[in-house]
Design a protein around this motif. Structure first.
Motif, PDB file in Angstrom:
ATOM      1  N   ILE A  63       0.846  -1.121   0.181  1.00 67.11           N
ATOM      2  CA  ILE A  63      -0.041  -0.022  -0.035  1.00 67.11           C
ATOM      3  C   ILE A  63       0.946   1.163  -0.001  1.00 67.11           C
ATOM      4  O   ILE A  63       0.443   2.207  -0.595  1.00 67.11           O
ATOM      5  N   VAL A 164      -6.456  -2.446  -6.836  1.00 68.04           N
ATOM      6  CA  VAL A 164      -7.029  -2.462  -5.451  1.00 68.04           C
ATOM      7  C   VAL A 164      -8.248  -3.425  -5.350  1.00 68.04           C
ATOM      8  O   VAL A 164      -9.204  -2.987  -5.987  1.00 68.04           O
ATOM      9  N   VAL A 179      -2.642  -3.904  -4.124  1.00 58.62           N
ATOM     10  CA  VAL A 179      -3.053  -3.527  -2.988  1.00 58.62           C
ATOM     11  C   VAL A 179      -4.298  -4.516  -2.574  1.00 58.62           C
ATOM     12  O   VAL A 179      -5.449  -4.240  -2.907  1.00 58.62           O
ATOM     13  N   LEU A 202      -6.757   2.316   1.342  1.00 61.60           N
ATOM     14  CA  LEU A 202      -5.649   3.207   0.407  1.00 61.60           C
ATOM     15  C   LEU A 202      -5.899   4.684   0.717  1.00 61.60           C
ATOM     16  O   LEU A 202      -4.915   5.526   0.896  1.00 61.60           O
TER      17      LEU A 202
END
Length: 757
Positions: A63, A164, A179, A202
């Motif tokens: 991250i 993500v 992530v 995030l």
């Protein structure tokens, strides 16, 4: 018997909770027993429910690399694209990340693929048309972890990518910063964040998070059916607080347009907000929902919310239409449901797969043709990793990805039949027991718990995956009352003796025809506190039902007759002179097969002995009592010796010893003040005793001077048969529902458990 849809498994405690934890969390007996039965007995377990927290966002693998790359892009005015997904999780993920980055940059856009035109996840054609040459950094949210080729397409064009996501990894990882809370190279303490949850981490790591985002985080988390324990529980708790105290214009308007008033909880999200957000991505454009979540203009919010409401209504109609068609294609003999069509709407086939899965308790795949490829959605049952099975048997599969219980799948048109046959054969070979499981937290016996204890249990809200609302069981409850309710009588209300929990079953109205007052039934469902007319009471919402004993359904009254419950394949018992319409038809007195499912007692037997002879030692699941009777004798009675003698003497006194019944039967009956039916009985007795002959409607006295002997009349076969019929009619037509059921059960002896004690 009435079989449950689910296999019921009652949870049992394997370890007691220490007294200090009971005191620490101030648990009442109900809470304690349920938690122990679910295995929550340590402080570490209970913290996931009662003392949840948010973990340090910087603990997520890679991250910080993502943060640095985004900050570099922001500092250098690079063009950033948020690439989202068209479900509620992806929509909320897109909205909160766009809101965060838009605070500090004017070069941020978002793009969500069209479900029909582009399918799920990154799409090379869409990238080529709208992304290549226009952006320097792409951030995928709620998708991307399996898109190796698509991400490579961007990387070859000097576009950096941050993924993500929360979906399962599949082999090779894309060339991107990933992530992901469950990254195998990471050690984040909670692995089950939704797409919006990891997106929020995030944003937090970027220092751009604010409380207004938490409402959307809660919506995406609940909508995506991830586990609601630990950090997810904290996110949902805080998000619900935000929605109830200070909702965004978009959510406030959506709730208003949908007709919702009052408190918003996880069920409001699951059944109200999420379906409406999802409807945009299913049958239109998901950007409609994103714009609703981003707008601060009330007029625009109303227009967008109204559009979502209309789309949701259209979605419901589409689902019902496709479900009805798919239902006709389902092969009941198979352990898996695979249906496909050339024209199913791709936006709703996932819902249809879920409905088939719920209706039949089997894994389901529903596919629709897109060009030369069938694209579909799959839904599994608890305990079965369906995605892994497909991946192990992928000879005819182009692509499959998602979660073990719900995933997307693609199959070439020419391979659809081979795929179907291969997967069906796989399940046959495995000989799996595919009945879905319903775990019972506690059995309710008499009035063990009070409203106050259930009120305390609400402290465990919000419920969801991994810690659902507790399921209770009423085991062999004896019915005190039951009635169908609702406009179409589709629902049922049942109350019990010795248990003060009322029950209501939505879409369980059919149970009304399966049981009666005094019968026993087992139910499972959730228990809540119902408030009506200022009165508070405990109420079970029925989720499943089972009748273990032989079912005896009373259809003697025309009001209660529901012939749709009778199949041509059922077994029938009929009167002795009735025509047998097939091998499943038997006359009273004949021996039935040893084990049968449904037995219809169509006609009234000539005697109770005949009924007993047929029912003795029968193993039967359901008996339907009709006892149709061509002539009722109960109120007519049996002619006694005196009336038989009087009528015979009258005949003897006739000059020619004859009486024309066609002309004089009515006057003859009136003369003796009896009914025509009773007159017929008398003539039958006299004919049997050979005192008269009835020929062509004329009574003819036989040449005998003998009088009538009382013993002969009393021992007459005709009189005996009439008495037996009246006895049968009295018992089988005049008894109360419960008296008759008890009598029928007593006739079924040595039946392997069909009898009630």
């Amino acid at each position: 018997m009435f079989k449950s849809k689910y296999e019921w498994k009652v949870r049992k405690s394997e370890q007691d909770m220490p007294r200090e934890l009971i005191d620490k969390y101030r648990l009442n007996e109900l809470e304690q027993r349920i938690l122990e039965n679910r295995g929550y007995v340590t402080d570490e377990d209970l913290v996931q429910l009662y003392d949840t927290e948010m973990y340090d966002a910087h603990a997520v693998h890679q991250i910080d690399h993502a943060v640095k790359r985004i900050e570099d892009a922001l500092n250098n005015d690079e063009r950033i694209l948020i690439y989202g997904d068209f479900d509620a999780d992806g929509i909320t993920s897109t909205a909160i990340l766009y809101t965060a980055l838009n605070k500090v940059s004017q070069t941020v856009d978002y793009l969500i693929p069209n479900r029909i035109d582009h399918g799920y996840g990154p799409n090379i054609e869409l990238f080529e048309q709208q992304v290549a040459g226009n952006y320097d950094l792409v951030i995928t949210v709620d998708n991307g972890v399996a898109a190796v080729d698509e991400i490579e397409f961007l990387r070859q064009r000097d576009i950096d990518v941050i993924i993500v996501d929360h979906h399962e990894f599949s082999g090779t990882l894309p060339d991107a910063i990933i992530v992901h809370a469950a990254h195998e190279a990471g050690d984040y303490p909670f692995k089950h964040l939704a797409g919006v949850g990891i997106t929020y981490k995030l944003i937090s790591a970027l220092g751009l998070a604010d409380d207004d985002m938490l409402g959307l985080v809660a919506i995406g988390t609940v909508a995506d059916l991830v586990s609601i324990i630990d950090e997810n529980k904290r996110l949902v708790i805080d998000g619900l607080k935000q929605i109830n105290s200070n909702p965004s214009i978009g959510i406030q308007t959506l709730l208003s347009v949908s007709g919702h008033n009052g408190l918003v909880d996880e069920e409001t999200i699951g059944f109200g907000i999420a379906p409406r957000l999802n409807s945009s991505g299913r049958i239109a454009d998901a950007s409609i929902a994103v714009e609703l979540l981003l707008t601060s203009d009330k007029s625009e919010a109303f227009e967008l919310a109204s559009e979502l409401e209309q789309l949701n209504n259209e979605r419901k109609l589409l689902v019902q239409e496709i479900f009805e068609d798919a239902d006709t294609k389902y092969k009941e003999s198979e352990d898996i449901i695979i249906v496909h069509s050339d024209d199913y709407h791709p936006g709703v086939i996932g819902i249809v797969a879920s409905k088939l899965n719920e209706a039949y308790g089997k894994p389901a795949i529903v596919l629709t043709l897109d060009g030369k490829t069938y694209r579909g959605s799959a839904r599994s049952i608890d305990g079965l990793d369906f995605l892994e099975i497909i991946r192990e048997n992928d000879t005819f599969v182009n692509k499959a990805g998602g979660h073990s219980q719900a995933f997307g799948i693609e199959i070439a048109e020419e391979n659809i039949n081979d795929f179907t046959q291969s997967i069906e054969q796989y399940f046959k070979n495995q000989n799996l027991s595919l009945k879905p499981v319903k775990y019972i937290d506690l059995m309710v016996e008499k009035d063990e718990y009070k409203i106050a204890e259930f009120e305390r249990f609400e402290n465990l809200k919000p419920f969801g995956q991994a810690f659902n609302r507790p399921i209770f069981m009423i085991n062999q409850g004896r019915i005190k009352s039951l009635k169908q309710v609702g406009k179409d009588r589709n629902h049922i209300k049942i109350t019990f003796h010795n248990i003060s929990i009322d029950t209501i079953g939505f879409n369980f109205g059919h149970l009304f025809h399966e049981v009666s007052v005094g019968d026993t039934i087992s139910l499972v469902g959730t228990v809540n506190i119902n408030e009506f007319n200022s009165k508070r009471s405990l109420q079970m919402i029925i989720q499943d039902a089972e009748i273990s004993n032989v079912q005896i359904l009373d259809m003697r009254s025309k009001v209660n007759q529901n012939f749709s419950m009778i199949s041509a394949d059922d077994y029938f018992l009929t009167r002795k002179d009735a025509e047998k319409k097939g091998q499943n038809y038997y006359h009273y007195g004949e021996k039935l097969p040893f084990a049968i499912d449904t037995l219809v007692l169509r006609d009234l037997p000539g005697s109770l002995d005949l009924l007993s002879d047929s029912l003795n030692n029968v193993h039967v699941s359901k008996i339907i009592m009709i006892f149709n009777n061509r002539e009722e004798l109960y109120f007519t009675g049996v002619p006694d010796f005196e009336i038989v003698k009087e009528i015979y003497d009258f005949i003897r006194e006739r000059e020619n010893g004859t009486i024309n019944l066609i002309e004089h039967a009515g006057r003859l009956a009136d003369h003796f003040n009896i009914t025509m039916k009773l007159l017929k009985m008398v003539t039958d007795i006299l004919e049997e005793l050979e005192k008269i002959e009835v020929k062509n409607g004329i009574i003819i006295k036989k040449d005998t001077d003998d009088g009538i002997v009382q013993g002969d009349v009393e021992n007459s076969k005709v009189k005996s048969a009439i008495e037996q019929k009246i006895q049968s009619e009295s018992k089988l037509k005049m008894s109360s529902n419960q008296e008759l059921k008890t009598y029928i059960k007593r006739l079924i002896v040595d039946d392997g458990g069909n009898n009630e004690s």
